[in-house]
Design a protein around this motif. Structure first.
Motif, PDB file in Angstrom:
ATOM      1  N   THR A  68       0.829  -1.203   0.000  1.00  0.00           N
ATOM      2  CA  THR A  68       0.000   0.000   0.000  1.00  0.00           C
ATOM      3  C   THR A  68       0.864   1.253   0.000  1.00  0.00           C
ATOM      4  O   THR A  68       0.606   2.192  -0.772  1.00  0.00           O
ATOM      5  CB  THR A  68      -0.949  -0.005   1.218  1.00  0.00           C
ATOM      6  OG1 THR A  68      -1.705  -1.216   1.189  1.00  0.00           O
ATOM      7  CG2 THR A  68      -1.890   1.168   1.193  1.00  0.00           C
ATOM      8  N   ALA A  69       1.892   1.282   0.827  1.00  0.00           N
ATOM      9  CA  ALA A  69       2.770   2.451   0.884  1.00  0.00           C
ATOM     10  C   ALA A  69       3.500   2.653  -0.441  1.00  0.00           C
ATOM     11  O   ALA A  69       3.577   3.776  -0.951  1.00  0.00           O
ATOM     12  CB  ALA A  69       3.769   2.289   2.025  1.00  0.00           C
ATOM     13  N   SER A 108       2.609   1.619  -3.462  1.00  0.00           N
ATOM     14  CA  SER A 108       1.697   2.047  -4.522  1.00  0.00           C
ATOM     15  C   SER A 108       1.263   3.494  -4.324  1.00  0.00           C
ATOM     16  O   SER A 108       1.113   4.232  -5.299  1.00  0.00           O
ATOM     17  CB  SER A 108       0.481   1.126  -4.610  1.00  0.00           C
ATOM     18  OG  SER A 108      -0.345   1.273  -3.478  1.00  0.00           O
ATOM     19  N   PHE A 109       1.074   3.922  -3.081  1.00  0.00           N
ATOM     20  CA  PHE A 109       0.706   5.300  -2.819  1.00  0.00           C
ATOM     21  C   PHE A 109       1.791   6.249  -3.317  1.00  0.00           C
ATOM     22  O   PHE A 109       1.503   7.231  -4.013  1.00  0.00           O
ATOM     23  CB  PHE A 109       0.469   5.519  -1.315  1.00  0.00           C
ATOM     24  CG  PHE A 109       0.153   6.941  -0.956  1.00  0.00           C
ATOM     25  CD1 PHE A 109      -1.122   7.447  -1.182  1.00  0.00           C
ATOM     26  CD2 PHE A 109       1.121   7.777  -0.415  1.00  0.00           C
ATOM     27  CE1 PHE A 109      -1.419   8.769  -0.865  1.00  0.00           C
ATOM     28  CE2 PHE A 109       0.834   9.089  -0.097  1.00  0.00           C
ATOM     29  CZ  PHE A 109      -0.444   9.588  -0.327  1.00  0.00           C
ATOM     30  N   VAL A 145       1.100   8.774  -6.468  1.00  0.00           N
ATOM     31  CA  VAL A 145       1.204  10.210  -6.219  1.00  0.00           C
ATOM     32  C   VAL A 145       2.383  10.822  -6.970  1.00  0.00           C
ATOM     33  O   VAL A 145       2.268  11.904  -7.534  1.00  0.00           O
ATOM     34  CB  VAL A 145       1.328  10.497  -4.695  1.00  0.00           C
ATOM     35  CG1 VAL A 145       1.708  11.934  -4.429  1.00  0.00           C
ATOM     36  CG2 VAL A 145       0.029  10.154  -3.985  1.00  0.00           C
ATOM     37  N   TYR A 163       0.927   0.644 -11.339  1.00  0.00           N
ATOM     38  CA  TYR A 163       0.761   1.272 -10.028  1.00  0.00           C
ATOM     39  C   TYR A 163      -0.641   1.043  -9.465  1.00  0.00           C
ATOM     40  O   TYR A 163      -0.804   0.854  -8.264  1.00  0.00           O
ATOM     41  CB  TYR A 163       1.098   2.754 -10.107  1.00  0.00           C
ATOM     42  CG  TYR A 163       2.535   3.019 -10.515  1.00  0.00           C
ATOM     43  CD1 TYR A 163       3.539   2.084 -10.275  1.00  0.00           C
ATOM     44  CD2 TYR A 163       2.887   4.188 -11.152  1.00  0.00           C
ATOM     45  CE1 TYR A 163       4.853   2.318 -10.657  1.00  0.00           C
ATOM     46  CE2 TYR A 163       4.203   4.434 -11.528  1.00  0.00           C
ATOM     47  CZ  TYR A 163       5.182   3.495 -11.278  1.00  0.00           C
ATOM     48  OH  TYR A 163       6.483   3.723 -11.646  1.00  0.00           O
ATOM     49  N   GLY A 214      -1.701  -0.953  -6.053  1.00  0.00           N
ATOM     50  CA  GLY A 214      -2.679  -0.439  -5.097  1.00  0.00           C
ATOM     51  C   GLY A 214      -3.760  -1.461  -4.784  1.00  0.00           C
ATOM     52  O   GLY A 214      -4.137  -1.653  -3.623  1.00  0.00           O
TER      53      GLY A 214
END
Length: 141
Positions: free
Chosen positions: A28-29, A31-32, A36, A46, A50
């Motif tokens: 999660t981190a 992909s974030f 972004v 990406y 997520g």
């Protein structure tokens, strides 16, 4: 060994759930940051990372929770995870151009020491061993 509604977070299940939680956080981190910071480079890769992160979060919660509904959700998420890692892994090997950047499931989880490939298999074995006991009503139907 059958189990009716008790926690799956016992014995080896604790380690399994811990690995799911770590992978959920990592995926999660990552992909974030990718979405972004550089979404235009590889949007499909990406977004898939997520989705993988969200699946790992839901699987972690489902493995921690008690009851038949959470047991079924755990199966669904882990099967989805296995299909995802096998599909994305195969596509990334056959046609690497499809994934210009790695996802959690690219090359069968190579960037995560192949844990994404082994984890759903271990998860399914654990779920099978911790399956809810059949009730007398189930036997009658």
């Amino acid at each position: 060994m059958a189990n009716n509604g008790s926690s799956r977070a016992v014995g080896a299940g604790r380690a399994l759930i811990a690995v799911y939680a770590i992978l959920a956080l990592a995926a999660t981190a990552r992909s974030f940051v990718q979405i972004v910071g550089k979404f235009d480079v590889a949007p499909v890769a990406y977004v898939l990372s997520g989705i993988a992160g969200l699946v790992y979060i839901l699987a972690t919660v489902a493995l921690l929770r008690r009851g038949d509904t959470w047991y079924r959700i755990a199966w669904i998420t882990i099967i989805f995870e296995l299909v995802g890692v096998l599909t994305v892994g195969t596509l990334s090997v056959v046609d690497p151009v499809l994934f210009p950047a790695d996802t959690v499931w690219s090359f069968f989880g190579r960037g995560y020491l192949f844990i994404p490939l082994a984890l759903p298999v271990l998860g399914m074995l654990w779920l099978y061993r911790r399956r809810p006991a059949a009730t007398p009503e189930d036997a009658a139907s």
